[in-house]
Structure formats: C-alpha cells, structure tokens
Design an enzyme around this catalytic site. Structure first.
Site, PDB file in Angstrom:
ATOM      1  N   ASP A  16       0.559  -1.345  -0.171  1.00 57.70           N
ATOM      2  CA  ASP A  16      -0.196  -0.038   0.070  1.00 57.70           C
ATOM      3  C   ASP A  16       0.791   1.253   0.065  1.00 57.70           C
ATOM      4  OD1 ASP A  16      -2.044  -2.032   0.266  1.00 57.70           O
ATOM      5  OD2 ASP A  16      -2.772  -1.004   1.839  1.00 57.70           O
ATOM      6  N   ASP A  58      -4.445  -0.679  -1.967  1.00 57.61           N
ATOM      7  CA  ASP A  58      -5.836  -0.393  -1.328  1.00 57.61           C
ATOM      8  C   ASP A  58      -6.656   0.289  -2.520  1.00 57.61           C
ATOM      9  OD1 ASP A  58      -7.028  -0.809   1.241  1.00 57.61           O
ATOM     10  OD2 ASP A  58      -6.979   0.941   1.528  1.00 57.61           O
ATOM     11  N   HIS A  60     -10.489   0.951  -3.197  1.00 56.66           N
ATOM     12  CA  HIS A  60     -11.855   0.847  -2.750  1.00 56.66           C
ATOM     13  C   HIS A  60     -12.841   1.571  -3.661  1.00 56.66           C
ATOM     14  CE1 HIS A  60     -10.369  -0.289   1.064  1.00 56.66           C
ATOM     15  NE2 HIS A  60      -9.686   0.915   1.157  1.00 56.66           N
ATOM     16  N   SER A  66     -15.452   0.836   4.755  1.00 53.29           N
ATOM     17  CA  SER A  66     -14.422   1.352   5.764  1.00 53.29           C
ATOM     18  C   SER A  66     -14.429   2.855   6.151  1.00 53.29           C
ATOM     19  CB  SER A  66     -12.961   0.929   5.478  1.00 53.29           C
ATOM     20  OG  SER A  66     -12.470   1.810   4.347  1.00 53.29           O
ATOM     21  N   HIS A  77     -10.384   7.185   1.270  1.00 54.88           N
ATOM     22  CA  HIS A  77      -9.188   7.082   0.713  1.00 54.88           C
ATOM     23  C   HIS A  77      -9.020   5.996  -0.395  1.00 54.88           C
ATOM     24  CE1 HIS A  77      -9.519   3.970   3.762  1.00 54.88           C
ATOM     25  NE2 HIS A  77      -8.586   3.069   3.039  1.00 54.88           N
ATOM     26  N   LYS A 102      -6.700  -4.684  -3.446  1.00 56.65           N
ATOM     27  CA  LYS A 102      -7.647  -5.325  -2.229  1.00 56.65           C
ATOM     28  C   LYS A 102      -8.591  -4.167  -1.884  1.00 56.65           C
ATOM     29  CE  LYS A 102      -4.164  -3.996   1.154  1.00 56.65           C
ATOM     30  NZ  LYS A 102      -5.000  -2.858   1.609  1.00 56.65           N
ATOM     31  N   GLU A 109     -14.079  -5.147   4.438  1.00 60.13           N
ATOM     32  CA  GLU A 109     -12.880  -4.492   4.556  1.00 60.13           C
ATOM     33  C   GLU A 109     -11.654  -5.465   4.284  1.00 60.13           C
ATOM     34  OE1 GLU A 109     -10.613  -2.442   4.639  1.00 60.13           O
ATOM     35  OE2 GLU A 109     -10.733  -0.974   6.321  1.00 60.13           O
ATOM     36  N   ALA A 137       0.180   0.124   6.383  1.00 61.05           N
ATOM     37  CA  ALA A 137       0.554   0.724   7.634  1.00 61.05           C
ATOM     38  C   ALA A 137       1.070  -0.530   8.378  1.00 61.05           C
ATOM     39  CB  ALA A 137      -0.405   1.384   8.387  1.00 61.05           C
ATOM     40  N   CYS A 141      -2.434  -3.005   7.519  1.00 65.91           N
ATOM     41  CA  CYS A 141      -2.146  -3.660   6.350  1.00 65.91           C
ATOM     42  C   CYS A 141      -0.902  -4.422   6.259  1.00 65.91           C
ATOM     43  CB  CYS A 141      -2.442  -3.039   5.015  1.00 65.91           C
ATOM     44  SG  CYS A 141      -4.237  -2.611   4.896  1.00 65.91           S
TER      45      CYS A 141
END
Ligand code: VGL
Ligand code: ZN
Length: 192
Positions: A16, A58, A60, A66, A77, A102, A109, A137, A141
C-alpha cells in the site's frame, strides 16, 4: 550479527505505498515518504537476484464500508482510479511487478493482501516460501498481510526500516503479535 542470504524461494511484498497514505494524502501515515528510498533499495536487491516483487494497493469503490460516511472508521481514501490511489511518487516498481488490488468490494474491509486476491496462488505458482514485507501501515495492512502469510504457512520477515504505522501504541502491539506468531523483524544490513 546473523546475516540472511536471499534465495530462490523469496519474494518482496510492498504494501500500500499509495499517495493517500503520504503526508498530503487523505489518510496520512507518518513517515511514508521517508521509507520510499529504503523500499527502492529492497526493490533493487530483489530485482538484481531475479526474485519476484509484489505490490498491494488499497483499491476501494466509492461506497466502501471502511469510510466514515458509510459507517467505517477511516476518511475516504484510495478510491479506485483516483489520484490518491496511485503509487507514491518516487517508488521504483519494475514493470514486471505483480500488482494486487485489495478492498475492492464495497461491503468488505480487507487489511490483508491475501484477502479476496490471487496473491497466495501467484506466490505458490512461483514456489515462494518466504515473504519479505515492507510498506504501510505496520499496524493495519502490513500486520494483516504478514498474519495472512503466516496462516498460509509462509515464513515472514518484516523489514523494520521500510515500514511505518498509524500510531505508536498499535505499532507496538502489532510487532508483538507478529513476533509471537513467528514472524522475524529485520533490517537492510542483515540481508546479504
Ligand atoms: C490501511 C487503513 C485503511 C493500510 C488501509 O493500508 O494499512 N489502513 N485502509
Ligand atoms: Zn483502506
């Protein structure tokens, strides 16, 4: 100091490293920019040895669960195809990097790069047994990708000089949990 030699069973997983997690992004993780050159040096090392490199992102949908506006805990985000979802400037991913999206289902989530992705099959196809994990992070993740790998039977190494987390308390807990589960934490100079 014991030193670790990379072998043909190894893969680098970059977690990420996206603009929204940088200081100007929607969900800044402190120190994200700082680790870009360190990650680049790991990328160079793995590339040199012909070892596979995976980069999760990430990814989304607009209505992801989330996001605060949808009942989650995070600001909006890494929305698919938005600028914030792009890899952070200066990250030198080779053209043959495997990109793993992902968190791309609105109702789920996904803190782990293994969740709902082809990561495990791609690693397996290549005979990978050991994962070297960096990125952000540490407390979300990175942690969950590492736990996912451990659950699937991989040996997991956390590259401590190339990860950053959201908060010191949760990072400390994450590191403890990872160590308790059998992950090893190491840094650049411990790898040959
Ligand atoms: C992450 C919070 C929300 C991460 C992703 O990449 O660690 N954290 N989405
Ligand atoms: Zn997210």
């Amino acid at each position: 100091m014991a030193r670790l030699k990379l072998v043909q069973l190894d893969a680098l997983i970059v977690v990420d490293m996206q603009k929204d997690f940088s200081s100007s992004g929607a969900l800044p993780v402190p120190g994200t920019e700082e680790i870009v050159p360190v990650i680049n040096s790991y990328i160079e090392l793995f590339k040199e040895k012909g070892l596979p490199i995976f980069a999760t992102r990430d990814w989304h949908p607009e209505n992801h669960v989330s996001f605060k506006e949808n009942g989650g805990i995070w600001p909006r985000h890494c929305v698919q195809w938005s600028q914030g979802a792009e890899f952070i400037d200066g990250l030198e991913l080779p053209p043959d990097t495997f990109i793993i999206n992902k968190g791309d289902r609105s109702e789920l989530e996904a803190y782990s790069g293994f969740q709902g992705t082809l990561l495990d099959s791609l690693l397996r196809e290549r005979g990978v047994k050991r994962l070297f994990i960096c990125g952000v992070a540490t407390d979300y993740c990175v942690k969950n990708t590492a736990l996912g790998g451990l659950n699937l039977g991989y040996q997991v190494f956390i590259l401590s000089d190339a990860v950053r987390g959201v908060s010191p308390q949760t990072v400390e807990r994450a590191e403890e949990e990872l160590l308790n589960r059998g992950a090893l934490i190491l840094e650049r100079e411990e790898i040959l």
